[in-house]
Design a protein around this motif. Structure first.
Motif, PDB file in Angstrom:
ATOM      1  N   PRO A 297     -17.313  -2.291 -10.489  1.00 46.87           N
ATOM      2  CA  PRO A 297     -18.346  -2.237  -9.816  1.00 46.87           C
ATOM      3  C   PRO A 297     -18.102  -2.843  -8.198  1.00 46.87           C
ATOM      4  O   PRO A 297     -17.447  -3.191  -7.838  1.00 46.87           O
ATOM      5  N   GLU A 298     -19.375  -2.396  -7.922  1.00 46.31           N
ATOM      6  CA  GLU A 298     -18.825  -2.963  -5.989  1.00 46.31           C
ATOM      7  C   GLU A 298     -19.270  -4.270  -5.814  1.00 46.31           C
ATOM      8  O   GLU A 298     -20.216  -4.926  -6.950  1.00 46.31           O
ATOM      9  N   SER A 299     -19.334  -4.654  -4.776  1.00 42.42           N
ATOM     10  CA  SER A 299     -19.433  -6.511  -4.338  1.00 42.42           C
ATOM     11  C   SER A 299     -19.700  -6.001  -3.390  1.00 42.42           C
ATOM     12  O   SER A 299     -19.854  -4.997  -2.119  1.00 42.42           O
ATOM     13  N   GLU A 300     -20.928  -7.350  -2.398  1.00 39.79           N
ATOM     14  CA  GLU A 300     -21.395  -7.341  -1.300  1.00 39.79           C
ATOM     15  C   GLU A 300     -20.674  -7.116  -0.465  1.00 39.79           C
ATOM     16  O   GLU A 300     -20.996  -6.927   0.872  1.00 39.79           O
ATOM     17  N   ASP A 301     -19.570  -8.326  -0.620  1.00 36.35           N
ATOM     18  CA  ASP A 301     -18.376  -7.798   0.369  1.00 36.35           C
ATOM     19  C   ASP A 301     -17.482  -6.991   0.144  1.00 36.35           C
ATOM     20  O   ASP A 301     -16.214  -7.058  -0.004  1.00 36.35           O
ATOM     21  N   HIS A 302     -17.313  -5.546  -0.176  1.00 32.38           N
ATOM     22  CA  HIS A 302     -17.006  -4.578  -0.522  1.00 32.38           C
ATOM     23  C   HIS A 302     -15.494  -4.279   0.804  1.00 32.38           C
ATOM     24  O   HIS A 302     -15.684  -4.596   2.317  1.00 32.38           O
ATOM     25  N   LYS A 303     -14.243  -3.675   0.446  1.00 30.57           N
ATOM     26  CA  LYS A 303     -13.583  -3.535   0.875  1.00 30.57           C
ATOM     27  C   LYS A 303     -13.118  -1.792   0.963  1.00 30.57           C
ATOM     28  O   LYS A 303     -13.618  -1.203   0.296  1.00 30.57           O
ATOM     29  N   ALA A 440     -13.401  -0.400  -2.380  1.00 34.15           N
ATOM     30  CA  ALA A 440     -12.736  -1.175  -3.128  1.00 34.15           C
ATOM     31  C   ALA A 440     -13.399  -3.067  -3.606  1.00 34.15           C
ATOM     32  O   ALA A 440     -14.393  -3.032  -2.713  1.00 34.15           O
ATOM     33  N   THR A 441     -13.036  -2.867  -4.009  1.00 34.90           N
ATOM     34  CA  THR A 441     -13.696  -4.616  -4.540  1.00 34.90           C
ATOM     35  C   THR A 441     -12.273  -5.790  -4.930  1.00 34.90           C
ATOM     36  O   THR A 441     -11.622  -5.226  -5.960  1.00 34.90           O
ATOM     37  N   GLU A 442     -11.899  -6.933  -4.142  1.00 32.59           N
ATOM     38  CA  GLU A 442     -11.427  -7.506  -4.108  1.00 32.59           C
ATOM     39  C   GLU A 442     -11.495  -8.806  -5.376  1.00 32.59           C
ATOM     40  O   GLU A 442     -10.809  -9.467  -6.023  1.00 32.59           O
ATOM     41  N   LYS A 443     -12.726  -8.568  -5.759  1.00 34.91           N
ATOM     42  CA  LYS A 443     -13.466  -9.631  -6.493  1.00 34.91           C
ATOM     43  C   LYS A 443     -12.930  -9.136  -8.329  1.00 34.91           C
ATOM     44  O   LYS A 443     -13.772  -7.993  -8.632  1.00 34.91           O
ATOM     45  N   THR A 444     -11.763  -9.172  -8.702  1.00 36.28           N
ATOM     46  CA  THR A 444     -11.181  -8.293  -9.752  1.00 36.28           C
ATOM     47  C   THR A 444      -9.868  -9.073 -10.144  1.00 36.28           C
ATOM     48  O   THR A 444      -9.475  -9.669  -9.411  1.00 36.28           O
ATOM     49  N   ASN A 445      -9.776  -8.493 -11.638  1.00 37.99           N
ATOM     50  CA  ASN A 445      -8.283  -9.019 -12.407  1.00 37.99           C
ATOM     51  C   ASN A 445      -7.482  -8.680 -12.267  1.00 37.99           C
ATOM     52  O   ASN A 445      -6.823  -8.266 -12.721  1.00 37.99           O
ATOM     53  N   GLY A 446      -7.879  -7.398 -11.655  1.00 35.34           N
ATOM     54  CA  GLY A 446      -6.491  -6.237 -12.080  1.00 35.34           C
ATOM     55  C   GLY A 446      -5.889  -5.897 -11.092  1.00 35.34           C
ATOM     56  O   GLY A 446      -5.853  -6.355 -10.092  1.00 35.34           O
ATOM     57  N   GLU A 447      -5.134  -4.998 -10.234  1.00 36.79           N
ATOM     58  CA  GLU A 447      -4.371  -4.563  -9.398  1.00 36.79           C
ATOM     59  C   GLU A 447      -4.455  -3.277  -9.243  1.00 36.79           C
ATOM     60  O   GLU A 447      -4.933  -2.233  -9.919  1.00 36.79           O
ATOM     61  N   LEU A 448      -3.641  -3.394  -7.836  1.00 41.42           N
ATOM     62  CA  LEU A 448      -3.400  -1.325  -7.632  1.00 41.42           C
ATOM     63  C   LEU A 448      -2.448  -1.398  -7.186  1.00 41.42           C
ATOM     64  O   LEU A 448      -2.071  -1.987  -5.652  1.00 41.42           O
ATOM     65  N   LEU A 449      -1.703  -0.457  -7.685  1.00 38.77           N
ATOM     66  CA  LEU A 449      -1.089   0.248  -7.005  1.00 38.77           C
ATOM     67  C   LEU A 449      -0.612   0.638  -6.421  1.00 38.77           C
ATOM     68  O   LEU A 449      -1.115   2.304  -6.537  1.00 38.77           O
ATOM     69  N   LYS A 450      -0.338   0.650  -5.135  1.00 35.13           N
ATOM     70  CA  LYS A 450       0.370   2.215  -3.978  1.00 35.13           C
ATOM     71  C   LYS A 450       1.827   2.937  -3.905  1.00 35.13           C
ATOM     72  O   LYS A 450       2.521   2.094  -4.414  1.00 35.13           O
ATOM     73  N   THR A 451       1.707   4.200  -4.359  1.00 35.93           N
ATOM     74  CA  THR A 451       2.734   4.761  -4.465  1.00 35.93           C
ATOM     75  C   THR A 451       3.114   5.706  -3.268  1.00 35.93           C
ATOM     76  O   THR A 451       2.185   6.439  -2.891  1.00 35.93           O
ATOM     77  N   GLY A 452       4.197   6.270  -2.913  1.00 32.90           N
ATOM     78  CA  GLY A 452       4.827   7.196  -1.767  1.00 32.90           C
ATOM     79  C   GLY A 452       6.205   7.433  -1.949  1.00 32.90           C
ATOM     80  O   GLY A 452       6.955   6.779  -2.299  1.00 32.90           O
ATOM     81  N   ASN A 453       6.102   7.568  -0.338  1.00 30.66           N
ATOM     82  CA  ASN A 453       6.922   8.150   0.331  1.00 30.66           C
ATOM     83  C   ASN A 453       8.122   6.909   0.411  1.00 30.66           C
ATOM     84  O   ASN A 453       9.384   6.015   0.423  1.00 30.66           O
ATOM     85  N   SER A 454       7.481   5.943   0.381  1.00 25.35           N
ATOM     86  CA  SER A 454       8.063   4.148   0.784  1.00 25.35           C
ATOM     87  C   SER A 454       8.687   3.414  -0.721  1.00 25.35           C
ATOM     88  O   SER A 454       8.952   2.565  -0.145  1.00 25.35           O
TER      89      SER A 454
END
Length: 1017
Positions: A297-303, A440-454
């Motif tokens: 879900p979305e949060s009020e102070d979304h990112k 996105a939301t920071e109010k979560t206990n999950g995580e987001l991985l960024k992949t790429g050239n670096s």
């Protein structure tokens, strides 16, 4: 036959009848012994636990002023101490400590839980000796007030001998590394100007068991007294032991002819047209479109998260349903909405440009296998709302569907429910540097991985806001099977009614079982009123049947972990998701491990491994471990017999290792079978108007209640059984000891059901002595007149018989009154002693002050005013709900059922005997009796009004809240009995015609259910 043979036959008959009474008394003694071993009453005592405010890591002040808002994370601990020694709360040495609770639980971050848990450890103050501990999975926290106000943790082993000791309780978490859960506590005990003081943060729960055999002994004494009374009448030969089957004329089987073919073809054509209309306006649309649920879900102070060409985003999610066909994400459309990003290039595009191609893939949990994929230009993506069906009525989901874009998958993932997947997003095909930004939301206990050239970045405490989109094509198969079943059932019932010419009771059984079976699928699990509570009650009784008698905590029950679904409310709407549960999970085995989806509340891990982690040590007969979860019971105002049929079917499926949906459906089917059997005997014993009783038993609302886990079906059937045997005692020339025993037992059932709301129905027994006196008077005046139509029957009615029925009526009413007072004396006494404003309902912000009798004792005109307002504002709605307006949605169907029930009560012109073989001539209630019946019906309705006024209505309301039409079904026959008269009669319209017309209306009702819930028609 010789005198010796007659004497031998009488001895054999008497011996068999004596054995019946021996068996009867043996059964009630065994029931008493069972009840004496299981009549332990559990009460819960509490001890408050305090904590110094300066020792808490206060995040934010609680706006309600009751305490401080404390966040529990893995690197923190909440330590509290008991505020007393327990003796001042009546906690004796015999009380056992079963659990501890943190107060003021709030999931402020709207976290979706998986393996996160909270642990409680109990020690003696100043000592490290561990007395007990327990663990609760946060995914099992339900959205009900009892769990909203506290997080209850059941100890793995009960702790005794701690009532007089000072205790220290330590609460810690596991899995809450970045965002945690919050606890506000309750009002501080002391506070100074600096804000320091003690906060009531936790509470200990002690279990105190007491042996309460009074009700069990009272039931036994009354049942034994009824048996002895019947035995006395039998030995005095005042009543025969049994009457046998009524010697009515048997209906001959008729041959099938062209007229039958034309009639049946016309009926099936009407029903088929109704089904085709339903297909064109609802099902075809539902099949083409999809259902959705909020995964993150979305949060009020979304990112926002920026996705650049060459980079990717990898995020895990748990699917809540099968047939996953797409994902919904929200893209940022305007630069003003975006968060400033210092690393972003100045010329990067921040909008959904047509030249930006978004690629998406769904991977398995390991991230190695690609299960489905897709790609499209961001400017060509559709909104999720454009692919959703109309049954998605959640306001939150409707708002999100118009903002999120739909990412379709090239392959539908069929087995998706409860499984973890990885979503991989990337960009390609841009001529200049471009990017998109995702909500996105920071109010979560999950995580987001960024992949790429670096390379791969470490997981961030953030998740992309996601919707899950699911294919609804399974509804086509469901609808086709429904159509075939309805048409075949109608054809079979037509043959049963017009060719085989079944009797009214037999035809009712065929109609109710077949149509009720369809109803159990048409209204899936949890969609019947209050069925969540009823299922929990059935689960509790099933535990008792399987030998699990202890209670884990206050408003807690033992369940298999795979059976816990915190997303289910008390009553769920009929949606494609509910049909999907039944269509895909019926007859499946219970999962050993896995998650059940639960929307924002998350799933619940099933199986043994999760429970070994919790360490509660409870197992069922099949070897599966159990966990404590929230559960409400609705058995306080009814007998356990009301839930026993459902519990038996539920337990059988449970022993076979089936899943929750199968257990619920088995409970529904067993409940339906028992209800229909009871109504079969009620209709069979009805001296007249059996067709009316059968039509009421075929009302959509009646069938829905019987084909569910609700106790209302048994209450309706038991009340109808009493009415039929009571009328048979008054007007049938043949009555036996067995009939009398059934009359007593059904009367006891009515007196002990629904808090006495149907107690006035017992007043129908008053008709018995008056009817017998009238019959005796007719015999006395006309015994020398051969033309008297009642003389032959009246010769069996003497003054001695009248005195005998006077005694029977007095014993029946007196024993029922004793049973009512013995069971509900506390309830009645409490109603008269509660002060105004002293009764509340709900918790937290949902707390409501309810009416009490004290509000009306000195102002009876206010009570009358509320009654009249309720009738004026809700009268037509209650009549519609009585039949099933929320199911059929058409008043012509409601009126059709009511008219058929009225026809069923009318006498048949030209027939001297009913189909059951009993005389119709003068065996009817006269005008004075009909006025009495109407008075009893009005009294019962007034008690129903009063019960909901006291138990549910907010103080200050101008009408009674919470009333439902189904509450009046047990007294519905009384209104039709009061309307019966000798002027209006039926001609050439037999009972089987009426019942078949009711079955046709039921078939039309099936299509109306789909039209309303899926098409809004």
């Amino acid at each position: 036959m010789s005198a010796g043979k007659k004497k031998m036959k009488n001895k054999t008959g008497n011996a068999g009848e004596e054995k019946f009474f021996i068996a009867y008394f043996a059964v009630i003694v065994l029931i008493l012994i069972w009840n004496l071993f299981h009549c332990t009453e559990v009460s819960w005592l509490t001890r408050d636990c305090m904590c110094d405010r300066n020792l808490l890591q206060v995040k934010t002040e609680d706006t309600s002023g009751t305490g401080a808002c404390v966040e529990l994370l893995d690197d923190s601990m909440i330590t509290v101490n008991t505020a007393d020694d327990g003796e001042n709360r009546g906690i004796s040495s015999g009380a056992v400590l079963r659990g501890a609770a943190l107060l003021g639980y709030e999931n402020t971050n709207h976290l979706r839980f998986g393996e996160e848990r909270v642990r409680a450890q109990i020690c003696r103050t100043g000592s490290e000796d561990l007395l007990g501990e327990g663990t609760v999975f946060l995914r099992n926290q339900t959205p009900y007030p009892a769990d909203e106000t506290m997080l209850y943790i059941t100890l793995s082993q009960p702790v005794s001998g701690t009532a007089g000791e000072k205790l220290e309780i330590r609460f810690s978490s596991s899995g809450l590394t970045r965002n945690g859960v919050f606890f506000t506590g309750e009002a501080p005990e002391t506070s100074d100007s600096s804000g320091q003081g003690r906060i009531r943060m936790a509470r200990l729960f002690y279990e105190k068991k007491s042996w309460r055999p009074f009700t069990s002994i009272l039931y036994f004494l009354l049942e034994a007294a009824a048996g002895l009374f019947c035995l006395m009448l039998f030995r005095k030969k005042e009543l025969p032991f049994s009457c046998g089957r009524a010697a009515g004329a048997k209906s001959e089987r008729r041959k099938w002819n062209g007229r039958h073919t034309a009639y049946l073809a016309g009926i099936l054509a009407v029903v088929l047209f109704s089904m085709l209309f339903t297909w064109l306006h609802t099902i075809s649309v539902t099949v083409r479109f999809s259902s959705a649920e909020i995964l993150v879900p979305e949060s009020e102070d979304h990112k926002t998260v920026r996705l650049d060409p060459g980079d990717g985003i990898l995020q895990s999610f748990v699917s809540g349903q099968n047939m996953l066909s797409g994902i919904g994400i929200r893209l940022s459309d305007t630069a003003e909405e975006l968060e400033p990003d210092s690393e972003a290039s100045e010329d990067a595009s921040s909008v959904s440009g047509a030249g930006v191609r978004l690629n998406w893939r769904i991977l398995d949990e390991s991230g190695e296998k690609v299960l489905a994929e897709g790609n499209a230009l961001t400017g060509e993506l559709k909104r999720v709302g454009s692919v959703l069906s109309r049954d998605a009525k959640s306001q939150e989901l409707s708002d999100a569907a118009g903002k999120y874009v739909f990412l379709p998958l090239n392959t539908v993932i069929r087995e998706a429910k409860g499984k973890t997947f990885m979503l991989d997003l990337s960009l390609s095909g841009t001529e200049k540097p471009a990017s998109v930004k995702l909500y996105a939301t920071e109010k979560t206990n999950g995580e987001l991985l960024k992949t790429g050239n670096s390379g791969t970045d470490s997981g961030e405490p953030m998740e992309i806001c996601l919707l899950g989109v699911y294919n609804n094509r399974f509804m086509k198969g469901v609808f086709v099977r429904l159509c075939i079943a309805a048409l075949l059932i109608l054809a079979a019932l037509y043959m049963a009614a017009h060719v085989f010419r079944l009797s009214t009771p037999a035809l009712y059984m065929a109609c109710a079982l077949s149509m009720g079976l369809v109803f159990s699928f048409m209204t899936p699990a949890y969609t019947v009123s209050d069925e969540r509570t009823h299922i929990d009650t059935v689960y509790i009784i099933s535990n008792r049947l399987l030998g699990i008698t202890d209670v884990p905590g206050y408003e807690k029950i033992w369940k298999r972990a795979c059976d816990i679904d915190s997303s289910m409310n008390v009553t769920m709407p009929i949606t494609a998701a509910r049909y999907r549960d039944v269509a895909e999970n019926l007859m499946e085995a219970a999962p050993g491990t896995g998650r059940r989806g639960g929307g924002s509340a998350g799933g619940s891990v099933g199986g043994d491994s999760a429970m070994e982690t919790a360490g509660n040590g409870r197992t069922e007969a099949a070897g599966r471990e159990l966990t404590a979860c929230y559960g409400r019971t609705s058995i306080e105002n009814v007998s356990i017999l009301c839930f026993l049929p459902s519990a038996v079917g539920f337990s059988i499926a449970r022993l076979l290792g089936r899943n929750l949906i199968t257990m619920i459906m088995a409970a529904r089917w067993s409940n339906l079978l028992v209800c229909v059997l009871i109504l079969y005997f009620a209709i069979r014993r009805m001296p007249y108007g059996g067709a009316c009783l059968a039509v009421i038993g075929l009302f959509p609302k009646t069938l829905q209640q019987m084909a569910s886990c609700s106790y209302d079906g048994i209450v309706i059937a038991g009340t109808f059984l009493f009415l039929s045997y009571c009328l048979a005692a008054a007007f049938d020339e043949k009555y036996s000891i067995v009939d009398l025993l059934i009359l007593f037992l059904s009367g006891f059932f009515v007196a002990s059901s629904k808090g006495g709301a149907y107690l006035p129905v017992l007043g129908m027994a008053v008709l018995i002595p008056f009817a017998k006196r009238r019959q005796a008077g007719v015999w006395k005046e006309g015994r020398n007149k051969s033309e008297d139509p009642y003389s032959r029957k009246a010769q069996k009615i003497s003054r001695r018989d009248v005195r005998m029925w006077d005694r029977i009526t007095a014993v029946l009413l007196g024993s029922s009154a004793v049973l009512f007072l013995g069971k509900f004396v506390t309830l009645v006494f409490g109603m008269f002693t509660r002060a105004s404003g002293s009764v509340t309902s709900g918790a937290g912000e949902q707390t409501r002050v309810l009416y009490t009798l004290s509000d009306f004792i000195h102002a009876p005109d206010k009570l009358i005013h509320i009654y009249l307002n309720t009738v004026n504002m809700r009268g037509d709605g209650l009549i519609g709900e009585l039949v099933g307006k929320n199911l059929s949605q058409r008043w012509y169907i409601i009126y059709g059922f009511l008219f058929l029930a009225f026809l069923g009560m009318l006498r048949v012109r030209g027939l001297s005997e009913t189909e059951s073989g009993r005389r119709e001539g003068g065996n009817h209630i006269r005008l004075q009796g009909r006025i009495w019946v109407l008075f009893l019906a009005a009294c019962s309705c007034a008690l129903i009004f009063l019960s909901m006024l006291i138990a549910f209505t907010t103080k200050g309301a101008m009408y009674i809240e919470g009333l439902q039409g189904r509450y009046f079904l047990p007294v519905a026959p009384l209104f039709f009995l009061a309307c019966e008269n000798g002027i209006l009669r039926r001609e050439s319209l037999e009972d089987r015609h009426i019942l078949y017309c009711a079955s046709v209306l039921l078939a039309v009702t099936f299509s109306q259910i789909l039209l309303y819930y899926f098409g809004g028609i």
